[in-house]
Design a protein around this motif. Structure first.
Motif, PDB file in Angstrom:
ATOM      1  N   GLU A   1       0.821  -1.197   0.000  1.00 23.39           N
ATOM      2  CA  GLU A   1       0.000   0.000   0.000  1.00 23.39           C
ATOM      3  C   GLU A   1       0.866   1.264   0.000  1.00 23.39           C
ATOM      4  N   ILE A   2       0.321   2.345  -0.564  1.00 25.56           N
ATOM      5  CA  ILE A   2       1.060   3.603  -0.641  1.00 25.56           C
ATOM      6  C   ILE A   2       1.467   4.084   0.744  1.00 25.56           C
ATOM      7  N   ASP A   3       0.533   3.985   1.706  1.00 23.81           N
ATOM      8  CA  ASP A   3       0.840   4.471   3.050  1.00 23.81           C
ATOM      9  C   ASP A   3       2.005   3.707   3.674  1.00 23.81           C
TER      10      ASP A   3
ATOM     11  N   ASN B   1       6.338   7.142   7.870  1.00 25.59           N
ATOM     12  CA  ASN B   1       7.435   7.816   8.579  1.00 25.59           C
ATOM     13  C   ASN B   1       8.415   8.502   7.620  1.00 25.59           C
ATOM     14  N   ARG B   2       7.854   9.100   6.584  1.00 29.70           N
ATOM     15  CA  ARG B   2       8.668   9.860   5.630  1.00 29.70           C
ATOM     16  C   ARG B   2       8.128  11.279   5.557  1.00 29.70           C
ATOM     17  N   LYS B   3       9.025  12.229   5.304  1.00 29.59           N
ATOM     18  CA  LYS B   3       8.654  13.639   5.225  1.00 29.59           C
ATOM     19  C   LYS B   3       9.060  14.197   3.872  1.00 29.59           C
ATOM     20  N   ILE B   4       8.135  14.920   3.260  1.00 30.08           N
ATOM     21  CA  ILE B   4       8.357  15.464   1.928  1.00 30.08           C
ATOM     22  C   ILE B   4       9.392  16.589   1.959  1.00 30.08           C
ATOM     23  N   ILE B   5      10.210  16.655   0.893  1.00 31.09           N
ATOM     24  CA  ILE B   5      11.145  17.763   0.692  1.00 31.09           C
ATOM     25  C   ILE B   5      10.746  18.410  -0.642  1.00 31.09           C
ATOM     26  N   PRO B   6       9.904  19.455  -0.591  1.00 24.62           N
ATOM     27  CA  PRO B   6       9.291  20.003  -1.812  1.00 24.62           C
ATOM     28  C   PRO B   6      10.273  20.353  -2.924  1.00 24.62           C
ATOM     29  N   GLU B   7      11.409  20.949  -2.564  1.00 21.92           N
ATOM     30  CA  GLU B   7      12.346  21.362  -3.618  1.00 21.92           C
ATOM     31  C   GLU B   7      12.901  20.167  -4.397  1.00 21.92           C
ATOM     32  N   ARG B   8      12.958  19.029  -3.766  1.00 28.93           N
ATOM     33  CA  ARG B   8      13.438  17.837  -4.460  1.00 28.93           C
ATOM     34  C   ARG B   8      12.405  17.302  -5.448  1.00 28.93           C
ATOM     35  N   LEU B   9      11.125  17.544  -5.154  1.00 29.65           N
ATOM     36  CA  LEU B   9      10.082  17.119  -6.095  1.00 29.65           C
ATOM     37  C   LEU B   9      10.271  17.790  -7.450  1.00 29.65           C
ATOM     38  N   LEU B  10      10.548  19.081  -7.425  1.00 24.48           N
ATOM     39  CA  LEU B  10      10.726  19.821  -8.676  1.00 24.48           C
ATOM     40  C   LEU B  10      11.942  19.304  -9.437  1.00 24.48           C
ATOM     41  N   SER B  11      13.016  19.003  -8.717  1.00 19.71           N
ATOM     42  CA  SER B  11      14.214  18.467  -9.361  1.00 19.71           C
ATOM     43  C   SER B  11      13.951  17.088  -9.964  1.00 19.71           C
ATOM     44  N   PHE B  12      13.084  16.334  -9.326  1.00 22.26           N
ATOM     45  CA  PHE B  12      12.768  14.987  -9.795  1.00 22.26           C
ATOM     46  C   PHE B  12      11.954  15.020 -11.086  1.00 22.26           C
TER      47      PHE B  12
ATOM     48  N   VAL C   1       0.309  11.081  -0.731  1.00 22.61           N
ATOM     49  CA  VAL C   1       0.573  10.609  -2.093  1.00 22.61           C
ATOM     50  C   VAL C   1      -0.666   9.921  -2.664  1.00 22.61           C
ATOM     51  N   TYR C   2      -1.035  10.331  -3.877  1.00 21.46           N
ATOM     52  CA  TYR C   2      -2.160   9.732  -4.593  1.00 21.46           C
ATOM     53  C   TYR C   2      -1.658   9.254  -5.960  1.00 21.46           C
ATOM     54  N   THR C   3      -2.169   8.128  -6.424  1.00 22.09           N
ATOM     55  CA  THR C   3      -1.744   7.610  -7.725  1.00 22.09           C
ATOM     56  C   THR C   3      -2.944   7.140  -8.548  1.00 22.09           C
TER      57      THR C   3
ATOM     58  N   GLU D   1       5.553   0.115  -8.346  1.00 21.66           N
ATOM     59  CA  GLU D   1       6.237   0.263  -7.066  1.00 21.66           C
ATOM     60  C   GLU D   1       7.656   0.808  -7.236  1.00 21.66           C
ATOM     61  N   SER D   2       8.289   0.516  -8.369  1.00 22.49           N
ATOM     62  CA  SER D   2       9.625   1.056  -8.628  1.00 22.49           C
ATOM     63  C   SER D   2       9.589   2.578  -8.767  1.00 22.49           C
ATOM     64  N   VAL D   3       8.540   3.091  -9.434  1.00 19.04           N
ATOM     65  CA  VAL D   3       8.387   4.537  -9.564  1.00 19.04           C
ATOM     66  C   VAL D   3       8.200   5.171  -8.184  1.00 19.04           C
ATOM     67  N   LEU D   4       7.336   4.569  -7.362  1.00 16.82           N
ATOM     68  CA  LEU D   4       7.102   5.122  -6.029  1.00 16.82           C
ATOM     69  C   LEU D   4       8.357   5.045  -5.168  1.00 16.82           C
ATOM     70  N   ALA D   5       9.104   3.962  -5.293  1.00 13.71           N
ATOM     71  CA  ALA D   5      10.342   3.819  -4.519  1.00 13.71           C
ATOM     72  C   ALA D   5      11.353   4.890  -4.913  1.00 13.71           C
ATOM     73  N   ALA D   6      11.445   5.179  -6.211  1.00 15.56           N
ATOM     74  CA  ALA D   6      12.378   6.207  -6.684  1.00 15.56           C
ATOM     75  C   ALA D   6      11.982   7.584  -6.147  1.00 15.56           C
ATOM     76  N   ILE D   7      10.671   7.871  -6.156  1.00 15.34           N
ATOM     77  CA  ILE D   7      10.190   9.143  -5.614  1.00 15.34           C
ATOM     78  C   ILE D   7      10.469   9.216  -4.116  1.00 15.34           C
ATOM     79  N   ASN D   8      10.220   8.117  -3.426  1.00 11.92           N
ATOM     80  CA  ASN D   8      10.447   8.059  -1.981  1.00 11.92           C
ATOM     81  C   ASN D   8      11.904   8.343  -1.642  1.00 11.92           C
ATOM     82  N   ASN D   9      12.803   7.687  -2.356  1.00 10.78           N
ATOM     83  CA  ASN D   9      14.233   7.835  -2.070  1.00 10.78           C
ATOM     84  C   ASN D   9      14.760   9.227  -2.421  1.00 10.78           C
ATOM     85  N   ALA D  10      14.223   9.808  -3.496  1.00  5.65           N
ATOM     86  CA  ALA D  10      14.759  11.079  -3.984  1.00  5.65           C
ATOM     87  C   ALA D  10      14.102  12.295  -3.346  1.00  5.65           C
ATOM     88  N   CYS D  11      12.841  12.181  -2.942  1.00  2.34           N
ATOM     89  CA  CYS D  11      12.070  13.370  -2.571  1.00  2.34           C
ATOM     90  C   CYS D  11      11.566  13.385  -1.135  1.00  2.34           C
TER      91      CYS D  11
END
Length: 222
Positions: free
Chosen positions: A2-4, A9-20, A52-54, A86-96
């Motif tokens: 599941e997405i949750d 226990n993760r916190k968003i870093i907005p500036e990294r979203l734009l870079s991603f 996160v919504y998909t 899940e690979s896409v979500l994992a990449a977003i999780n790790n980077a952002c």
């Protein structure tokens, strides 16, 4: 998965979203990725609060595809969709996103103080214990602090409530006069001859904790 669970226990870093590659819109940050060589289009929306919504759309039928999120759905095809999704979500999780395990105001003060004073970040070393982390010196690679979430009962307190604690080094000769089982406890999961524990619940003031961290940092140099 599941997405949750992925973003627990993760916190968003907005500036990294734009870079991603996310694009900011009125309802949050938007990202799109093809799955299975374009057979599907995956859309990801992340709110300002980090929710996160998909959605996955079949580009042939233009209908939403949902089997990848049905745990009971099996087969090679749905498995491939699920893996790429899940690979896409994992990449977003790790980077952002970054870890956000410790929630108390005192724990956050400690993390901020260590970052600003010593330039160190928490290291989460154990997959089996995702709520345990350490700070270590960069020159000696020795730990000088550990942050953990444990039931109070583990410290001898008659309560099952979870509490955040910090373990710190100390000169062994000082332990008998320090440990009072009210503010200072024997080192939890550490060598009790060289470590002690503080509850990060405000029972010990921040400045006092910072001084204890400084001493622990110095002892980790040897």
């Amino acid at each position: 998965m599941e997405i949750d669970e992925i973003f627990e226990n993760r916190k968003i870093i907005p500036e990294r979203l734009l870079s991603f590659g996310f694009v900011r819109q009125n309802d949050g940050y938007h990202y799109a990725a093809p799955l299975l060589d374009g057979r599907f289009q995956m859309s990801v929306i992340i709110s300002e609060q980090g929710k996160v919504y998909t959605e996955v759309i079949d580009t042939v039928s233009e209908y939403a595809y949902v089997l990848h999120r049905v745990a009971e759905a099996e087969g090679e095809f749905v498995g491939r969709v699920r893996d790429e999704y899940e690979s896409v979500l994992a990449a977003i999780n790790n980077a952002c996103f970054e870890r956000d395990v410790f929630k108390s105001s005192m724990a956050k003060k400690v993390i901020s103080h260590v970052r600003e004073t010593y330039g160190d970040e928490l290291e989460f070393l154990w997959n089996r214990f995702p709520e345990n982390a350490v700070f270590r010196r960069q020159d000696t690679e020795k730990w000088y602090a550990a942050l953990l979430r444990i039931p109070k009962r583990k410290l001898g307190i008659d309560d099952d409530e979870l509490i955040e604690i910090i373990d710190l080094r100390i000169i062994s000769e000082e332990i008998p006069s320090l440990i009072d089982n009210k503010k200072y406890f024997p080192g939890y999961h550490m060598n009790k001859k060289h470590w002690f524990t503080i509850c990060l619940d405000g029972s010990v003031p921040a400045e006092e904790i910072f001084c204890r961290i400084e001493e622990s940092y110095r002892l980790a140099k040897k």
